[in-house]
Design a protein around this motif. Structure first.
Motif, PDB file in Angstrom:
ATOM      1  N   SER B 184      27.159  36.758  27.225  1.00  0.00           N
ATOM      2  CA  SER B 184      28.392  36.731  28.025  1.00  0.00           C
ATOM      3  C   SER B 184      28.521  35.435  28.823  1.00  0.00           C
ATOM      4  N   LYS B 218      27.662  42.785  24.167  1.00  0.00           N
ATOM      5  CA  LYS B 218      29.078  42.793  24.492  1.00  0.00           C
ATOM      6  C   LYS B 218      29.282  43.010  25.978  1.00  0.00           C
ATOM      7  N   THR B 225      32.769  38.168  23.570  1.00  0.00           N
ATOM      8  CA  THR B 225      31.403  38.601  23.246  1.00  0.00           C
ATOM      9  C   THR B 225      31.396  39.536  22.043  1.00  0.00           C
TER      10      THR B 225
END
Lengths: 96, 458
Positions: B184, B218, B225
């Motif tokens: 991220s 994610k 992401t």
């Protein structure tokens, strides 16, 4: 080759919201001209028929709910970051 | 050099105190902008009390000062963010903290990560870990040096065009830029959103696997992401097909750098892999693509620094226009201004097609060339940077000379593929030289397992 004038630098500075000191202008002008000259070698590449790549994730249209997060930063903490704040608002110099 | 496992199971407080003591012993290198001492000791005591546990419990680390973190300001080594106390932490910091790791300090960088030597920091440059008369490399110079000096077993950096890989090479540590989207970007000061990648410095590939497996995944707050696909390999890769990129082995490249790369290629052959020369026809144009696309994204991302909502406002400013213009002029270093203005130029009407669109089409060409190579090869090999660490001031007078330091790293950034710098040798003057390994998108585990299998063999 693209020639960059002093006026061009002043215009780019305006577009970029930078109030440059007089003493900065000439060296930025020379640098920008040199950098543009360098990147212009891309013209040697044949890119006919190619689509531009803006991002490399292969993801498309990632959606989420438009709702506040519970753990989001709070209003007071964010206002405390502003150089000037008053009455629960960020303060700026008089505009009109 | 101590690795992560050397810290596990020890007193977290002792680990943190030791890291801070070592950091203070090495202050002449100027790797740090701030220590997060109070928060680190508080967290260490919670780890020792059993309140925080996880795979990195009690392991100290440091982070480039463009990651939003608690415990110290987040300045991005700029004056405009000098007073900025982050109201939240970057997602990857939260993840590492949840795994028990303890951030002990914020490291130096080129302001807003614009540079390849850490000389563009508004707070002065960082000195190389091996030779204090040389630059640390950049932009993540402080994190590379802190790792190389054995202050911490791992450090975080950001890599937009080589900012992890190049300083890793200059200081003799591992530096990994994962696939774009594996980690991220949320809560890290944005530079160029289409190539910004969060990664790490470590002493071993195994430690990088561990750190990245915590960082990966994610994030609902970063729409770019990917679902977590990263699982470190359990066995060494066999008989890989490896392409050595000839375009990056020309006479323009320092002889010591070429020699170290060739020796590494021989070690790969000796380990049972095949290594063949390959070409990337657009390789020599990647820097030109990069210095159009990245300034364009910078000019847009740095528009947010306005002297109004956060950061520093110019004391000279009277009108609203001056608040913007003077705060930005005073708050940015020259390289920031150059890039913002180049970005404004290539995005302005009349020039957009000739520069910005052209570069994005050329980027497609580069990606097509990579894809074709990855049909035949598992891994690509090349140097990290054309030279070992250079001297202070050597490249500052000419921006193009400084940009050339990124000539071999920007390709992986533009294509979004994983790439890493692996320590591979030294120059005749004793300066560290790394080699660069790249793989197809999402093949991060293969990349790291190859690096791991080669440790001690080159």
């Amino acid at each position: 080759m693209t020639q960059i004038s002093r006026d061009d630098v002043v215009h780019l500075a305006t577009l970029s919201n930078l109030q440059l000191e007089e003493s900065e202008i000439e060296s930025l002008r020379a640098d920008i001209e040199k950098i543009l000259e360098y990147v212009e070698q891309l013209n040697e590449l044949d890119t006919e028929g190619l689509e531009p790549t803006y991002q490399v994730t292969d993801l498309e249209n990632v959606w989420r709910d438009d709702s506040p997060k519970e753990d989001a930063a709070d209003r007071e903490a964010l206002l405390a970051l502003a150089p000037e704040a008053q009455n629960n608002s960020v303060k700026v110099p008089k505009v009109l | 050099m101590a690795t992560i496992s050397d810290y596990i199971g020890k007193s977290a407080r002792a680990n943190v105190e030791q890291a801070l003591e070592r950091a203070r012993q090495h202050e002449s290198h100027h790797a740090f902008l701030a220590y997060t001492e109070n928060r680190a000791l508080e967290r260490a005591d919670r780890v020792d009390a059993g309140e925080i546990s996880g795979p990195l419990a009690g392991v100290p680390f440091v982070v480039k000062d463009n990651y939003l973190t608690f415990g110290a300001p987040t300045t991005a080594a700029s004056k405009i963010l000098e007073p900025f106390q982050a109201p939240l932490q970057a997602t990857v910091i939260e993840k590492l903290e949840a795994a028990g790791a303890i951030c002990v300090g914020k490291t130096n960088l080129d302001a807003f990560a614009h540079g390849g030597s850490t000389e563009n920091s508004a707070y002065g440059p960082t000195k190389n870990a091996v030779d204090e008369s040389k630059v640390a490399g950049g932009s993540s110079g402080g994190s590379a040096v802190a790792t190389a000096l054995d202050i911490v077993p791992f450090a975080l950096g950001s890599d937009t065009g080589g900012s992890i890989r190049q300083p890793a090479s200059f200081n003799g540590v591992i530096g990994v830029k994962p696939t774009y989207g594996m980690t991220s970007r949320y809560g890290v000061v944005a530079m160029a959103s289409s190539t910004d990648v969060m990664g790490c410095f470590t002493h071993t590939a195994e430690d990088a696997e561990l750190v990245l497996s915590v960082m990966a995944g994610k994030d609902a707050r970063d729409m770019t992401t990917l679902e977590d696909y990263f699982t470190p390999a359990t066995s060494a890769p066999q008989s890989l097909r490896i392409g050595l990129i000839s375009d990056f082995m020309t006479d323009d490249v320092d002889a010591d750098v070429r020699e170290v790369t060739s020796i590494y290629a021989d070690s790969l052959r000796a380990a049972g892999h095949t290594v063949e020369n390959v070409n990337i026809p657009s390789a020599k144009y990647t820097l030109a693509m990069y210095y159009i696309i990245v300034p364009a994204e910078i000019s847009s991302n740095l528009a947010r620094y306005d002297g109004i909502r956060y950061g520093k406002r110019s004391s000279e400013a009277k009108s609203l226009e001056e608040v913007y213009g003077k705060s930005r002029d005073e708050g940015f270093v020259t390289e920031n201004k150059r890039r913002i203005m180049i970005g404004s130029f290539v995005l302005s009407s009349g020039f957009f097609d000739a520069y910005y669109q052209k570069a994005q089409k050329a980027r497609t060409l580069l990606i097509n060339e990579f894809n074709a190579l990855f049909e035949k090869y598992d891994i690509l090999l090349c140097p990290v940077s054309p030279t070992p660490a250079f001297g202070f001031g050597e490249n500052t007078a000419d921006p193009i000379k400084m940009y050339l330091s990124d000539a071999m790293t920007v390709a992986a950034s533009l294509a979004g593929i994983p790439a890493m710098s692996v320590p591979a040798g030294t120059s005749k003057d004793g300066l560290p030289i790394g080699v660069q390994l790249m793989a197809q998108r999402k093949q991060d585990a293969l990349l790291l397992s190859l690096a791991k299998s080669m440790e001690g063999k080159s």
